[in-house]
Design a protein around this motif. Structure first.
Motif, short mmCIF file in Angstrom:
data_model
loop_
_atom_site.label_atom_id
_atom_site.label_comp_id
_atom_site.label_asym_id
_atom_site.label_seq_id
_atom_site.Cartn_x
_atom_site.Cartn_y
_atom_site.Cartn_z
N LEU A 52 41.71 31.32 33.36
CA LEU A 52 42.71 32.24 33.76
C LEU A 52 43.79 32.61 32.94
O LEU A 52 44.32 31.67 31.92
CB LEU A 52 43.45 31.40 35.08
CG LEU A 52 44.45 31.97 35.71
CD1 LEU A 52 44.00 33.42 36.62
CD2 LEU A 52 45.13 31.09 36.72
N LEU A 72 44.72 42.66 38.94
CA LEU A 72 43.99 41.55 38.65
C LEU A 72 42.59 42.05 38.00
O LEU A 72 41.95 42.78 38.65
CB LEU A 72 43.51 40.76 39.75
CG LEU A 72 42.33 39.79 39.43
CD1 LEU A 72 42.76 38.45 38.59
CD2 LEU A 72 42.07 39.20 41.12
N VAL A 131 41.14 36.73 35.18
CA VAL A 131 40.29 35.64 35.53
C VAL A 131 38.72 35.66 35.29
O VAL A 131 38.27 36.98 35.30
CB VAL A 131 40.38 35.07 37.10
CG1 VAL A 131 39.58 36.20 37.98
CG2 VAL A 131 39.92 33.62 37.10
N VAL A 183 42.23 32.76 43.28
CA VAL A 183 43.30 33.37 42.76
C VAL A 183 44.19 34.29 43.45
O VAL A 183 45.52 34.15 43.53
CB VAL A 183 42.83 34.38 41.43
CG1 VAL A 183 43.93 35.23 40.81
CG2 VAL A 183 42.10 33.42 40.65
#
Length: 333
Positions: A48, A62, A94, A140
């Motif tokens: 991460l 993201l 991630v 997440v």
């Protein structure tokens, strides 16, 4: 809403994960995380990266990044340019494991893949690999303030094949897709299920996933959606062309920055209000502030399409508005 429902269920069944919200000292650093994957009966690693500009009250884009066959989350998140661009643009990144280094993310079915399989791999390896990506995405989204309209998926080689598969299977999640040298061996009819704009990148000297394998997919892709982009790198190979190519990563993030989903009102996260911005040539656009970095600001239209522009290109009134927004943001907890 298949993808959204799956993520909701995954969020309910996650038993535990190592670490809570990132501590201040973890911002701007690659973190090695793990969580308890109940269906697999063991802890699974993921990587991460949370940018140093992250604030819990401001939704961040993201990028979910999938590694190739024989690789792992720590390697793919360290491709040159990935975290540098994420830091510059305010992205969370991630990298799930996909159960292990040869799970194929479900792109070769729910069982064992045709390549890289080893004795002892579970019979439902593909299913577990796909679930792991969804589990990590759910973790997440639960821990961090993720912009639901700006969730992106990218991957290299096996991860590129996984990007195509998951991009179709959960098409309501992704704002854009970037399969790089994609080891995808399924039907090209999958393109009919992919809603998000897609940028496929490959090298014409790749001997692992030959360009002759990618070009027919790219032709069909362009016929399916005019927003899809195909980039063929002259002299490009399967390795260093991707993991030692920060210039390419800048192009990838530029592509991602151009797209966002329209989210349903009840699912929408808090956003800045829409405003009419005017540049010094008199052109107007209705948009909201997304982020700022140095002398540049990123704004997004109501449809989610984002633009990064020089602050100096805007009218004085708009510059004053943005400077006030920056000052207020700096004082918020």
């Amino acid at each position: 809403m298949k993808g959204a429902l799956t993520l909701f269920v995954c969020g309910l069944v996650l038993a535990s994960c190592a670490g809570l919200l990132p501590a201040q000292e973890d911002l701007g650093e690659i973190q090695k995380r793990s969580y308890s994957f109940k269906d697999a009966g063991k802890d699974i690693e993921y990587a991460l990266y949370v940018p140093s500009s992250y604030k819990k009250d401001k939704p961040a884009p993201l990028l979910v990044l999938l590694h190739g066959l024989g690789s792992n989350p720590q390697q793919v998140i360290r491709y040159q340019g990935v975290t540098a661009e994420a830091e510059k643009r305010g992205y969370i990144v991630v990298a799930p494991f996909g159960y292990n280094e040869r799970g194929w993310y479900g792109s070769q079915g729910k069982g064992k893949g045709r390549f890289g399989v080893r004795a002892g791999d579970p019979e439902n390896l593909g299913e577990l690999s796909e679930k792991d990506v969804l589990n990590v995405l759910g973790i997440v989204r639960k821990e961090l303030n993720v912009n639901s309209s700006r969730i992106y998926l990218a991957g290299h080689s096996m991860g590129g094949g996984g990007t195509i598969h998951l991009g179709a299977a959960y098409s309501d999640i992704w704002a854009a897709l970037v399969p790089m040298s994609p080891a995808y061996m399924g039907s090209h009819d999958i393109l009919e299920k992919i809603k998000a704009p897609m940028m496929v990148v490959t090298g014409d000297k790749d001997t692992t996933v030959p360009v002759q394998m990618v070009r027919p997919f790219a032709r069909r892709m362009k016929e399916t959606n005019s927003k899809h982009v195909y980039k063929e790198i002259a002299g490009g190979n399967h390795g260093t062309t991707f993991y030692r190519n920060p210039k390419l990563m800048t192009e990838v993030f530029d592509f991602l920055d151009g797209y966002g989903l329209q989210v349903e009102e009840e699912d929408a996260l808090p956003q800045e209000p829409l405003r009419i911005f005017t540049n010094k040539s008199g052109r107007k656009i209705e948009a909201r502030i997304v982020s700022s970095e140095g002398t540049k600001v990123t704004i997004a239209r109501k449809d989610g399409k984002a633009f990064t522009i020089a602050l100096s290109s805007l009218s004085e009134a708009d510059q004053d508005y943005i400077q006030t927004w920056i000052a207020e943001s700096a004082t918020e907890p």
